[in-house]
Motif scaffolding. Structure first.
Motif, PDB file in Angstrom:
ATOM      1  N   ARG A  90      -2.752  10.375   3.567  1.00 49.17           N
ATOM      2  CA  ARG A  90      -3.812  11.026   3.618  1.00 49.17           C
ATOM      3  C   ARG A  90      -4.921  10.435   4.773  1.00 49.17           C
ATOM      4  O   ARG A  90      -5.890  11.199   4.817  1.00 49.17           O
ATOM      5  N   GLU A  91      -4.771   9.331   5.175  1.00 47.37           N
ATOM      6  CA  GLU A  91      -5.616   8.637   6.291  1.00 47.37           C
ATOM      7  C   GLU A  91      -4.891   8.981   7.441  1.00 47.37           C
ATOM      8  O   GLU A  91      -5.564   8.843   8.777  1.00 47.37           O
ATOM      9  N   ARG A 142       0.846  -0.967   0.149  1.00 48.59           N
ATOM     10  CA  ARG A 142       0.011  -0.039  -0.077  1.00 48.59           C
ATOM     11  C   ARG A 142       0.886   1.238   0.133  1.00 48.59           C
ATOM     12  O   ARG A 142       1.700   1.562   0.922  1.00 48.59           O
ATOM     13  N   GLU A 158       1.610   7.352  -0.185  1.00 48.48           N
ATOM     14  CA  GLU A 158       1.024   8.423  -0.471  1.00 48.48           C
ATOM     15  C   GLU A 158      -0.413   8.484  -0.084  1.00 48.48           C
ATOM     16  O   GLU A 158      -1.167   9.302   0.036  1.00 48.48           O
ATOM     17  N   ILE A 159      -0.983   6.923  -0.320  1.00 50.03           N
ATOM     18  CA  ILE A 159      -2.198   6.864   0.323  1.00 50.03           C
ATOM     19  C   ILE A 159      -2.576   6.736   1.808  1.00 50.03           C
ATOM     20  O   ILE A 159      -3.408   7.597   2.301  1.00 50.03           O
ATOM     21  N   MET A 160      -1.341   6.233   2.507  1.00 49.02           N
ATOM     22  CA  MET A 160      -1.608   6.164   4.005  1.00 49.02           C
ATOM     23  C   MET A 160      -1.452   7.650   4.576  1.00 49.02           C
ATOM     24  O   MET A 160      -2.051   7.736   5.553  1.00 49.02           O
ATOM     25  N   SER A 173       2.926  12.836   8.262  1.00 47.25           N
ATOM     26  CA  SER A 173       2.269  12.931   6.998  1.00 47.25           C
ATOM     27  C   SER A 173       1.965  14.536   7.116  1.00 47.25           C
ATOM     28  O   SER A 173       1.789  15.392   7.971  1.00 47.25           O
TER      29      SER A 173
END
Length: 379
Positions: free
Chosen positions: A57-58, A50, A53-55, A271
């Motif tokens: 944002r969470e 995963r 970049e996706i993590m 982040s």
């Protein structure tokens, strides 16, 4: 009265990766009563599958492995941690780094994570056996031929052992953009790895270090010695498994010593999208600090990256001198490449090397595939 702040973090789903973060978060809240940190956990492989970049944002806080840093360094998703108001703390962390742990999270003149966990392939024995920790390859092979050795050879671990053997032999890896390793060097390294893998139980081909250590620490008929498995201090503590394991430095070729094993471990990153950036950075520095690493973090099952813990009498006493016995290996470990695309190379190299030691691919073919994978991922 300050408004309540809630942060989210993502950590590795293992007692060594998750429990220390929860414990550190509780301790952090005692200092910052308005800050709550909730941790989610994912299997280790999920971090590779995963994208960060996706993590990012969470989650406010993300535990990362250093080879990921090059791919995300300038993507804008992680907050640089080398801030002017933290210069003294960052300098102190660099000075207290175990081996290249701190350095491994530096890329393009910035610090993208702080080292919180340090690991590298080492040796391990089931407590009570009369064997002596081997210092040379010949010593290792003597134990292996007796049938009392095991080795984690699942694809990713096969690749890490290959790289570590090559570096111990003094061979360059990824020194140029068109060749991962010289053909003659790769062939010699693969032959050495096959020499060892041919002497261990075939089940090792499907096992990672955790599975190797579970086998050794629960089954008295299992081999007594593991070579080139990433160290896990959990197994050296009383009560973790039926039999405790005692860890020692990795062996080397001739008088080379343990140099060149592949640095692992983990770092804490923040982040850039966090709505509470200052609090998240505060926690990152807190969990990476010597006082936290040598007490709260270790006591909760962690494997610290700070020298205060590695030199602590309490930490060593509780782990059968895990830290003293493996320090040289960590201090001489090799930092993997961090170019964008390396993680794909690592996966492909693991499959190629695994096929070679399994007898499904010849050594020359494996060498060609390794260098081809490197050239393609460098693009």
């Amino acid at each position: 009265m300050q408004d309540e702040i809630s942060l989210r973090g993502i950590a590795w789903d293992h007692v060594r990766g998750y429990d220390p973060m929860v414990a550190a978060s509780k301790a952090f809240r005692l200092r910052h009563p308005h800050v709550t940190i909730r941790w989610d956990r994912r299997p280790l492989q999920a971090f590779a599958d995963r994208p960060i970049e996706i993590m990012a944002r969470e989650y406010d806080l993300i535990v990362v492995d250093h080879p990921h840093v090059g791919a995300v360094a300038n993507s804008g998703v992680l907050a640089p941690l080398g801030r002017k108001d933290r210069e003294a703390e960052l300098t102190a962390l660099a000075a207290a780094s175990i081996g290249g742990s701190h350095e491994s999270y530096q890329f393009d003149e910035q610090q993208w994570a702080l080292a919180i966990d340090a690991a590298s392939p080492v040796s391990a024995f089931r407590e009570g056996v009369s064997l002596t920790a081997p210092r040379t390859w010949d010593d290792v092979m003597e134990i292996a031929r007796s049938g009392d050795a095991c080795l984690a050879l699942a694809p990713i671990n096969a690749a890490m052992t290959f790289f570590g053997l090559a570096r111990n032999l003094g061979f360059d890896i990824a020194a140029t953009e068109d060749e991962l390793i010289a053909a003659a060097d790769a062939e010699l390294t693969l032959e050495r790895l096959r020499e060892l893998s041919d002497q261990v139980d075939r089940r090792c081909l499907g096992l990672d270090p955790i599975q190797i250590y579970d086998w050794m620490s629960t089954d008295e008929t299992a081999p007594s010695y593991s070579v080139f498995g990433y160290g896990y201090t959990n197994y050296s503590r009383d009560g973790f498994r039926r039999f405790a394991l005692v860890f020692s430095d990795a062996p080397g070729f001739g008088s080379n010593g343990p140099r060149g094993t592949v640095l692992g471990g983990a770092g804490i990153s923040v982040s850039q999208y966090s709505q509470h950036l200052e609090e998240a950075v505060d926690f990152a520095y807190f969990v990476a600090s010597g006082p936290c690493q040598s007490t709260i973090y270790f006591d909760a099952g962690g494997q610290p990256a700070h020298a205060d813990a590695w030199e602590s009498e309490n930490c060593n006493r509780a782990s059968r001198d895990f830290f003293r016995n493996t320090r040289l290996t960590l201090d001489t470990a090799w930092i993997r490449p961090r170019y964008h695309g390396y993680m794909e190379l690592q996966a492909r190299a693991g499959d190629t090397i695994h096929a070679c030691i399994s007898g499904d691919t010849s050594v020359p073919t494996a060498v060609e595939q390794l260098n081809a994978a490197y050239r393609e991922t460098r693009k």
